[in-house]
Design a protein around this motif. Structure first.
Motif, PDB file in Angstrom:
ATOM      1  N   ARG A  72       5.295 -13.737  -3.625  1.00 42.71           N
ATOM      2  CA  ARG A  72       4.215 -12.797  -3.861  1.00 42.71           C
ATOM      3  C   ARG A  72       3.699 -12.309  -2.515  1.00 42.71           C
ATOM      4  NH1 ARG A  72      -0.045 -11.746  -7.654  1.00 42.71           N
ATOM      5  NH2 ARG A  72      -1.937 -11.207  -6.542  1.00 42.71           N
ATOM      6  N   VAL A  73       3.602 -10.998  -2.411  1.00 41.14           N
ATOM      7  CA  VAL A  73       3.006 -10.375  -1.241  1.00 41.14           C
ATOM      8  C   VAL A  73       1.780  -9.615  -1.717  1.00 41.14           C
ATOM      9  CG1 VAL A  73       3.319  -8.645   0.565  1.00 41.14           C
ATOM     10  CG2 VAL A  73       5.203 -10.169  -0.037  1.00 41.14           C
ATOM     11  N   GLU A  74       0.678  -9.775  -0.999  1.00 43.21           N
ATOM     12  CA  GLU A  74      -0.554  -9.079  -1.367  1.00 43.21           C
ATOM     13  C   GLU A  74      -0.919  -8.037  -0.332  1.00 43.21           C
ATOM     14  OE1 GLU A  74      -3.909 -11.588  -2.119  1.00 43.21           O
ATOM     15  OE2 GLU A  74      -2.979 -12.482  -3.891  1.00 43.21           O
ATOM     16  N   TRP A  75      -1.530  -6.987  -0.813  1.00 37.22           N
ATOM     17  CA  TRP A  75      -2.046  -5.911   0.025  1.00 37.22           C
ATOM     18  C   TRP A  75      -3.518  -5.786  -0.357  1.00 37.22           C
ATOM     19  CZ3 TRP A  75       0.930  -1.832   2.554  1.00 37.22           C
ATOM     20  CH2 TRP A  75       0.180  -0.710   2.932  1.00 37.22           C
ATOM     21  N   ARG A  76      -4.394  -5.907   0.606  1.00 35.93           N
ATOM     22  CA  ARG A  76      -5.826  -5.777   0.346  1.00 35.93           C
ATOM     23  C   ARG A  76      -6.358  -4.624   1.172  1.00 35.93           C
ATOM     24  NH1 ARG A  76      -8.539 -11.425  -0.928  1.00 35.93           N
ATOM     25  NH2 ARG A  76      -6.825 -12.359  -2.077  1.00 35.93           N
ATOM     26  N   ALA A  77      -7.170  -3.799   0.519  1.00 30.85           N
ATOM     27  CA  ALA A  77      -7.735  -2.635   1.208  1.00 30.85           C
ATOM     28  C   ALA A  77      -9.101  -2.314   0.624  1.00 30.85           C
ATOM     29  CB  ALA A  77      -6.807  -1.441   1.045  1.00 30.85           C
ATOM     30  N   ALA A  78      -9.915  -1.678   1.427  1.00 27.31           N
ATOM     31  CA  ALA A  78     -11.217  -1.238   0.946  1.00 27.31           C
ATOM     32  C   ALA A  78     -11.015  -0.328  -0.264  1.00 27.31           C
ATOM     33  CB  ALA A  78     -11.957  -0.494   2.051  1.00 27.31           C
ATOM     34  N   ALA A  79     -11.854  -0.504  -1.269  1.00 28.81           N
ATOM     35  CA  ALA A  79     -11.705   0.262  -2.508  1.00 28.81           C
ATOM     36  C   ALA A  79     -11.797   1.771  -2.269  1.00 28.81           C
ATOM     37  CB  ALA A  79     -12.750  -0.182  -3.519  1.00 28.81           C
ATOM     38  N   ALA A  98       0.254   1.728  -1.039  1.00 29.04           N
ATOM     39  CA  ALA A  98       0.613   0.515  -1.785  1.00 29.04           C
ATOM     40  C   ALA A  98       1.353   0.876  -3.069  1.00 29.04           C
ATOM     41  CB  ALA A  98      -0.639  -0.297  -2.100  1.00 29.04           C
ATOM     42  N   GLU A  99       0.853   1.874  -3.772  1.00 26.46           N
ATOM     43  CA  GLU A  99       1.497   2.309  -5.019  1.00 26.46           C
ATOM     44  C   GLU A  99       2.878   2.885  -4.744  1.00 26.46           C
ATOM     45  OE1 GLU A  99       0.136   4.593  -9.073  1.00 26.46           O
ATOM     46  OE2 GLU A  99      -0.846   5.133  -7.197  1.00 26.46           O
ATOM     47  N   ARG A 100       2.998   3.694  -3.696  1.00 25.22           N
ATOM     48  CA  ARG A 100       4.290   4.288  -3.335  1.00 25.22           C
ATOM     49  C   ARG A 100       5.324   3.216  -2.990  1.00 25.22           C
ATOM     50  NH1 ARG A 100       2.170   8.093  -0.195  1.00 25.22           N
ATOM     51  NH2 ARG A 100       2.583   7.057   1.761  1.00 25.22           N
ATOM     52  N   LEU A 101       4.867   2.102  -2.414  1.00 27.80           N
ATOM     53  CA  LEU A 101       5.775   1.008  -2.063  1.00 27.80           C
ATOM     54  C   LEU A 101       6.175   0.166  -3.275  1.00 27.80           C
ATOM     55  CD1 LEU A 101       4.162  -0.190   1.277  1.00 27.80           C
ATOM     56  CD2 LEU A 101       6.364   0.977   0.990  1.00 27.80           C
ATOM     57  N   GLY A 102       5.520   0.402  -4.417  1.00 30.12           N
ATOM     58  CA  GLY A 102       5.884  -0.322  -5.629  1.00 30.12           C
ATOM     59  C   GLY A 102       4.975  -1.494  -5.959  1.00 30.12           C
ATOM     60  N   LEU A 103       3.858  -1.618  -5.259  1.00 29.61           N
ATOM     61  CA  LEU A 103       2.928  -2.696  -5.550  1.00 29.61           C
ATOM     62  C   LEU A 103       2.102  -2.350  -6.789  1.00 29.61           C
ATOM     63  CD1 LEU A 103       3.609  -2.961  -2.419  1.00 29.61           C
ATOM     64  CD2 LEU A 103       1.535  -4.290  -2.316  1.00 29.61           C
ATOM     65  N   LEU A 115       5.852  -9.032  -6.677  1.00 29.73           N
ATOM     66  CA  LEU A 115       6.550 -10.315  -6.768  1.00 29.73           C
ATOM     67  C   LEU A 115       7.984 -10.146  -6.287  1.00 29.73           C
ATOM     68  CD1 LEU A 115       5.273 -11.433 -10.286  1.00 29.73           C
ATOM     69  CD2 LEU A 115       4.294 -11.946  -8.033  1.00 29.73           C
ATOM     70  N   ALA A 116       8.588 -11.235  -5.853  1.00 30.43           N
ATOM     71  CA  ALA A 116       9.944 -11.181  -5.289  1.00 30.43           C
ATOM     72  C   ALA A 116      10.948 -10.510  -6.233  1.00 30.43           C
ATOM     73  CB  ALA A 116      10.409 -12.578  -4.900  1.00 30.43           C
ATOM     74  N   PRO A 117      10.993 -10.869  -7.528  1.00 30.78           N
ATOM     75  CA  PRO A 117      11.962 -10.201  -8.406  1.00 30.78           C
ATOM     76  C   PRO A 117      11.705  -8.697  -8.539  1.00 30.78           C
ATOM     77  CG  PRO A 117      11.105 -12.182  -9.458  1.00 30.78           C
ATOM     78  CD  PRO A 117      10.288 -11.944  -8.227  1.00 30.78           C
ATOM     79  N   ARG A 145      14.250  -2.499  -4.400  1.00 31.60           N
ATOM     80  CA  ARG A 145      15.210  -2.297  -3.297  1.00 31.60           C
ATOM     81  C   ARG A 145      16.576  -1.890  -3.841  1.00 31.60           C
ATOM     82  NH1 ARG A 145      12.261  -0.587   0.217  1.00 31.60           N
ATOM     83  NH2 ARG A 145      10.879  -0.597  -1.497  1.00 31.60           N
ATOM     84  N   ALA A 146      16.995  -2.525  -4.934  1.00 28.03           N
ATOM     85  CA  ALA A 146      18.297  -2.212  -5.524  1.00 28.03           C
ATOM     86  C   ALA A 146      18.327  -0.787  -6.072  1.00 28.03           C
ATOM     87  CB  ALA A 146      18.627  -3.202  -6.637  1.00 28.03           C
TER      88      ALA A 146
END
Length: 59
Positions: free
Chosen positions: A1-8, A17-22, A47-49, A55-56
């Protein structure tokens, strides 16, 4: 799990973050102080999966 935190209020960060798939997990309300005012923070994650699938697919 990778988290991204940002000011609302940081829309550029949220869009990236959304563009990266989070996925937006939620908002930590008034979670951090800045110059005497408490601010909300968005939490995004992947999440990793999910990451491997993105990526695939070439994202």
């Amino acid at each position: 799990r990778v988290e991204w935190r940002a000011a609302a209020g940081n829309t550029a960060s949220s869009k990236l973050a959304e563009r990266l798939g989070l996925v937006r997990d939620g908002v930590l309300r008034e979670s951090y102080p800045l110059r005497g005012v408490r601010h909300d923070m968005e939490v995004w994650s992947v999440l990793a999966p999910e990451w491997r699938k993105l990526r695939a697919a070439g994202r």
